[in-house]
Scaffold this motif. Structure first.
Motif, mmCIF file in Angstrom:
data_model
loop_
_atom_site.group_PDB
_atom_site.id
_atom_site.type_symbol
_atom_site.label_atom_id
_atom_site.label_comp_id
_atom_site.label_asym_id
_atom_site.label_seq_id
_atom_site.Cartn_x
_atom_site.Cartn_y
_atom_site.Cartn_z
ATOM 1 N N PHE A 38 3.917 3.009 -16.482
ATOM 2 C CA PHE A 38 4.860 2.694 -17.555
ATOM 3 C C PHE A 38 4.672 3.622 -18.745
ATOM 4 O O PHE A 38 5.256 3.395 -19.806
ATOM 5 C CB PHE A 38 4.705 1.232 -18.008
ATOM 6 N N GLU A 39 3.844 4.658 -18.553
ATOM 7 C CA GLU A 39 3.528 5.531 -19.688
ATOM 8 C C GLU A 39 4.778 6.044 -20.402
ATOM 9 O O GLU A 39 4.910 5.936 -21.621
ATOM 10 C CB GLU A 39 2.677 6.720 -19.224
ATOM 11 N N SER A 40 5.725 6.574 -19.632
ATOM 12 C CA SER A 40 6.880 7.191 -20.307
ATOM 13 C C SER A 40 7.718 6.117 -21.017
ATOM 14 O O SER A 40 8.276 6.372 -22.080
ATOM 15 C CB SER A 40 7.719 7.976 -19.317
ATOM 16 N N ARG A 41 7.786 4.929 -20.442
ATOM 17 C CA ARG A 41 8.552 3.841 -21.090
ATOM 18 C C ARG A 41 7.895 3.447 -22.413
ATOM 19 O O ARG A 41 8.566 3.275 -23.428
ATOM 20 C CB ARG A 41 8.628 2.604 -20.167
ATOM 21 N N ILE A 42 6.576 3.314 -22.407
ATOM 22 C CA ILE A 42 5.880 2.903 -23.635
ATOM 23 C C ILE A 42 6.013 4.000 -24.694
ATOM 24 O O ILE A 42 6.299 3.724 -25.860
ATOM 25 C CB ILE A 42 4.406 2.547 -23.337
ATOM 26 N N GLU A 72 0.844 -1.200 0.000
ATOM 27 C CA GLU A 72 0.000 0.000 0.000
ATOM 28 C C GLU A 72 0.877 1.246 0.000
ATOM 29 O O GLU A 72 0.908 2.008 0.936
ATOM 30 C CB GLU A 72 -0.924 -0.015 1.216
ATOM 31 N N VAL A 73 1.638 1.412 -1.028
ATOM 32 C CA VAL A 73 2.419 2.643 -1.159
ATOM 33 C C VAL A 73 1.931 3.320 -2.411
ATOM 34 O O VAL A 73 1.148 2.771 -3.163
ATOM 35 C CB VAL A 73 3.924 2.344 -1.317
ATOM 36 N N ASP A 74 2.397 4.511 -2.633
ATOM 37 C CA ASP A 74 2.054 5.182 -3.860
ATOM 38 C C ASP A 74 2.775 4.435 -4.972
ATOM 39 O O ASP A 74 3.991 4.426 -5.064
ATOM 40 C CB ASP A 74 2.549 6.630 -3.767
ATOM 41 N N MET A 75 1.995 3.739 -5.788
ATOM 42 C CA MET A 75 2.612 2.789 -6.721
ATOM 43 C C MET A 75 3.524 3.434 -7.742
ATOM 44 O O MET A 75 4.543 2.892 -8.086
ATOM 45 C CB MET A 75 1.521 1.990 -7.417
ATOM 46 N N GLU A 76 3.101 4.600 -8.220
ATOM 47 C CA GLU A 76 3.944 5.233 -9.227
ATOM 48 C C GLU A 76 5.319 5.548 -8.658
ATOM 49 O O GLU A 76 6.340 5.346 -9.292
ATOM 50 C CB GLU A 76 3.292 6.506 -9.748
ATOM 51 N N ASP A 77 5.310 6.010 -7.408
ATOM 52 C CA ASP A 77 6.594 6.330 -6.788
ATOM 53 C C ASP A 77 7.421 5.086 -6.595
ATOM 54 O O ASP A 77 8.625 5.088 -6.785
ATOM 55 C CB ASP A 77 6.368 6.991 -5.421
ATOM 56 N N ALA A 78 6.743 4.001 -6.255
ATOM 57 C CA ALA A 78 7.472 2.761 -6.034
ATOM 58 C C ALA A 78 8.176 2.330 -7.310
ATOM 59 O O ALA A 78 9.348 1.982 -7.309
ATOM 60 C CB ALA A 78 6.514 1.671 -5.566
ATOM 61 N N VAL A 79 7.451 2.388 -8.421
ATOM 62 C CA VAL A 79 8.045 1.941 -9.679
ATOM 63 C C VAL A 79 9.098 2.920 -10.142
ATOM 64 O O VAL A 79 10.177 2.545 -10.577
ATOM 65 C CB VAL A 79 6.960 1.709 -10.745
ATOM 66 N N ALA A 80 8.790 4.213 -10.019
ATOM 67 C CA ALA A 80 9.786 5.206 -10.431
ATOM 68 C C ALA A 80 11.061 4.992 -9.624
ATOM 69 O O ALA A 80 12.155 5.046 -10.159
ATOM 70 C CB ALA A 80 9.240 6.611 -10.203
ATOM 71 N N GLY A 81 10.884 4.695 -8.351
ATOM 72 C CA GLY A 81 12.043 4.448 -7.495
ATOM 73 C C GLY A 81 12.841 3.263 -7.979
ATOM 74 O O GLY A 81 14.065 3.295 -8.044
ATOM 75 N N THR A 82 12.129 2.215 -8.365
ATOM 76 C CA THR A 82 12.805 1.010 -8.836
ATOM 77 C C THR A 82 13.570 1.319 -10.104
ATOM 78 O O THR A 82 14.711 0.922 -10.275
ATOM 79 C CB THR A 82 11.760 -0.087 -9.122
ATOM 80 N N GLY A 126 5.388 -7.596 -15.015
ATOM 81 C CA GLY A 126 6.785 -7.573 -14.580
ATOM 82 C C GLY A 126 7.754 -7.600 -15.747
ATOM 83 O O GLY A 126 8.958 -7.521 -15.560
ATOM 84 N N GLY A 127 7.214 -7.740 -16.960
ATOM 85 C CA GLY A 127 8.084 -7.896 -18.128
ATOM 86 C C GLY A 127 8.753 -6.602 -18.537
ATOM 87 O O GLY A 127 8.305 -5.510 -18.187
ATOM 88 N N LEU A 128 9.840 -6.741 -19.263
ATOM 89 C CA LEU A 128 10.570 -5.565 -19.725
ATOM 90 C C LEU A 128 9.862 -4.938 -20.917
ATOM 91 O O LEU A 128 9.428 -5.634 -21.826
ATOM 92 C CB LEU A 128 11.969 -5.971 -20.163
ATOM 93 N N VAL A 129 9.763 -3.627 -20.905
ATOM 94 C CA VAL A 129 9.052 -2.926 -21.966
ATOM 95 C C VAL A 129 9.807 -3.030 -23.304
ATOM 96 O O VAL A 129 9.207 -3.227 -24.351
ATOM 97 C CB VAL A 129 8.844 -1.445 -21.561
ATOM 98 N N GLU A 130 11.127 -2.936 -23.233
ATOM 99 C CA GLU A 130 11.894 -2.864 -24.480
ATOM 100 C C GLU A 130 11.780 -4.121 -25.344
ATOM 101 O O GLU A 130 11.478 -4.010 -26.540
ATOM 102 C CB GLU A 130 13.356 -2.551 -24.167
ATOM 103 N N PRO A 131 11.983 -5.315 -24.803
ATOM 104 C CA PRO A 131 11.808 -6.500 -25.665
ATOM 105 C C PRO A 131 10.384 -6.649 -26.182
ATOM 106 O O PRO A 131 10.172 -7.102 -27.303
ATOM 107 C CB PRO A 131 12.176 -7.682 -24.762
ATOM 108 N N LEU A 132 9.416 -6.224 -25.361
ATOM 109 C CA LEU A 132 8.021 -6.285 -25.814
ATOM 110 C C LEU A 132 7.848 -5.372 -27.025
ATOM 111 O O LEU A 132 7.307 -5.771 -28.056
ATOM 112 C CB LEU A 132 7.066 -5.859 -24.701
#
Ligand SMILES: C[S@@+](CC[C@H](N)C(=O)[O-])C[C@H]1O[C@@H](n2cnc3c(N)ncnc32)[C@H](O)[C@@H]1O
Ligand SMILES: [Zn+2]
Ligand SMILES: [Zn+2]
Ligand SMILES: [Zn+2]
Ligand SMILES: [Zn+2]
Ligand SMILES: [Zn+2]
Ligand SMILES: [Zn+2]
Length: 520
Positions: free
Chosen positions: A327-331, A13-23, A287-293
């Motif tokens: 993942f908006e910016s990655r896509i 239960e964290v701010d998910m966007e921050d969690a992913v951006a952090g990762t 969990g998959g990588l955006v680039e190979p997709l």
């Protein structure tokens, strides 16, 4: 080069966007990156999931250590432990042992054999139609003995066979398959939208439930003529679909397990009607990588494009890529013409991403598409409204910001405009004078961290880091310009109530089926 996102534990239960951006931040600094199109001349070695991908460890934004090949599909070594250094000499003996291991890993029955079995199965009387839940297999009477003591479902009707995604238990492996199935409401919405947009064929990449719904519609309604081809790594589906309807496929390396014949089926499907009327819909494991997709989808696009005449070469294959909003910016890095819809995609078997008592109300999963947002009508009865300034449907909580000139919320909540940052930010953020930007309440200030996210150096930020790849910097500049261009002035603040919908319960359906243990 893309950082390998362990993509955060979204269950927290964290701010998910921050969690992913952090990762992403951490991994841009250090972690593992995939190198596409940088293989040293020789073809990549194969694991049971097709050609492997080339990876490298990165530390402080720079390659560190030797490059190596690893499985494209499995992020957990428990699922596939293939490993080879880039320039490693592999002996003939090891090569043939590897080939043998790859062969032995393949399913014992071929797709063709499964199709034959399905035909025989369909001829059986209801009382003899059984499905082994332990082996996830349709059983022919002569095989019952081998499944002695296993949990089996009996009396499988045509209706059961037409809904394999309800019969098969979803693959739970978070790191590899993460099989989250659309809630009926979302699946129906997608299909209605596809039909309303006039599409006649759907290439379902990792969307078995949508594929199933399309086929159901065709079998129920004579006038419906939408066709579907499913590409998925889950070979269990070959028990229910012919080679014309399903290809065993790995979307992280564009690999058809059944070789050229399967590839040809996909090609033909894309080429029908000279490539008109087809849409690609994909919902990859998160969990998959955006680039190979993106690399694979570009190959599918290139296949489709073979039908296009030169003067149409700037036409795009319509795509719905379903993925979390953060993942908006990655896509957009890979598909700059895409935009993100506000529609929240719900899942049946994901505790967090579904409506209902236990699920979160707000799913973070969205549709990214190259179809003009103005053409995508979102259900008003679910609280979406049309913003006439932005010319698109938005969530009820997504207020049009007069200063940004856009409906700025990404997560469905109302965002607030920060005059210092000159943009809208999440309600959970406040402006921090130390960091000189808005950030989550209670964050650790940047001055307390070791400088730039990428190289750790002081005196510059991530966006101006000399170690940031040129393409990324250029892409960013491009996008900023594009965003500025798209902004128009006007207002629309009509509010509609948000309506909750009940989801379809898998349990109820299961309980209706006869369940027993096969006695010997
Ligand atoms: C998040 S689920 C999406 C299912 C979709 N929501 C539905 O209900 O139809 C991911 C899907 O991609 C498939 N998948 C996972 N890894 C894959 C891979 N490497 N290549 C192709 N398909 C894969 C899974 O089997 C699953 O069907
Ligand atoms: Zn593998
Ligand atoms: Zn069994
Ligand atoms: Zn707006
Ligand atoms: Zn704003
Ligand atoms: Zn601010
Ligand atoms: Zn701060």
């Amino acid at each position: 080069m893309a950082a390998c996102s362990g993509a955060a534990d979204w269950g927290l239960e964290v701010d998910m966007e921050d969690a992913v951006a952090g990762t992403e931040r951490n991994l841009r600094g250090s972690g593992v990156a995939v190198l596409l199109g940088q293989e040293s001349g020789r073809p990549a070695p194969c694991c049971p999931h097709g050609p492997t991908l080339l990876f490298v460890k990165i530390s402080q934004g720079k390659e560190e250590g030797r490059r190596f090949y690893a499985c494209s599909a499995c992020r957990d070594r428990k699922d596939c432990n293939f490993f080879q250094w880039e320039n490693e000499k592999v002996s003939e003996a090891r090569l043939s042992a590897r080939e043998e291991a790859n062969r032995s890993y393949q399913p014992s029955l071929s797709h063709r054999q499964n199709v034959e079995r399905y035909k025989q199965f369909g001829l059986l009387p209801l009382s003899k139609r059984k499905f082994c839940q332990e082996c996830q297999q349709l059983l022919l009477p002569m095989e019952w003995g081998k499944h002695c003591g296993h949990q089996v479902l009996s009396d499988l009707s045509i209706a059961h066979l037409q809904r394999p995604s309800q019969l098969l238990c979803p693959l739970k492996n978070k790191k590899t398959n993460a099989q989250y199935l659309f809630a009926d409401r979302s699946c129906q919405f997608l299909l209605d939208l596809i039909i309303a947009l006039g599409f006649k064929r759907v290439l379902c990449v990792g969307t078995p439930r949508l594929h199933e719904l399309i086929r159901l519609k065709v079998s129920r309604e004579q006038e419906s003529s939408v066709k579907s081809l499913l590409l998925d790594i889950d070979f269990r589906y070959s028990q229910f679909y012919t080679e014309e309807d399903f290809c065993h496929y790995n979307m992280f390396n564009h690999y058809f397990f059944d070789g050229e014949a399967a590839h040809e089926i996909c090609r033909k499907f894309l080429h029908q009607e000279e490539g008109e009327g087809v849409i690609l819909v994909t919902d990859p494991p998160f969990g998959g990588l955006v680039e190979p997709l993106a690399f694979s989808f570009k190959k599918l696009i290139a296949t489709w494009r073979e039908t296009q005449e030169e003067d149409h070469s700037n036409k795009e294959l319509p795509i719905f890529w379903i993925f979390p909003y953060f993942f908006e910016s990655r896509i957009l890095e890979f598909f700059p013409s895409f935009s993100m819809m506000d529609y929240q995609v719900d899942y049946d078997n994901h505790a967090l991403y579904k409506h209902g008592k236990t699920g979160r109300k707000q799913s973070p999963v969205r549709i990214f598409t190259n179809i003009s947002p103005s053409m995508i009508v979102l259900p008003v009865e679910e609280g979406y409204r049309f913003c006439s300034v932005c010319q698109r449907y938005v969530s009820s909580g997504n207020q049009h910001c007069e200063i940004c000139n856009s409906c700025t919320s990404k997560d469905g909540r109302r965002w607030n405009h920060c005059f210092l940052c000159k943009k809208c930010v999440k309600p959970s953020w406040i402006h921090c004078n130390t960091c000189n930007r808005c950030a989550l309440r209670g964050h650790t200030c940047e001055s307390a961290k070791a400088g730039c996210f990428i190289c750790g150096g002081a005196g510059h930020k991530r966006s101006t880091c000399p170690n940031l790849p040129m393409t990324e910097r250029a892409g960013k500049a491009d996008r900023n310009q594009k965003l500025k261009k798209n902004k128009k002035i006007k207002m629309d603040t009509v509010k509609r109530p948000y309506v909750k919908h009940a989801t379809f319960s898998r349990k109820k359906i299961k309980n209706k089926k006869k369940k027993n243990t096969l006695a010997c």
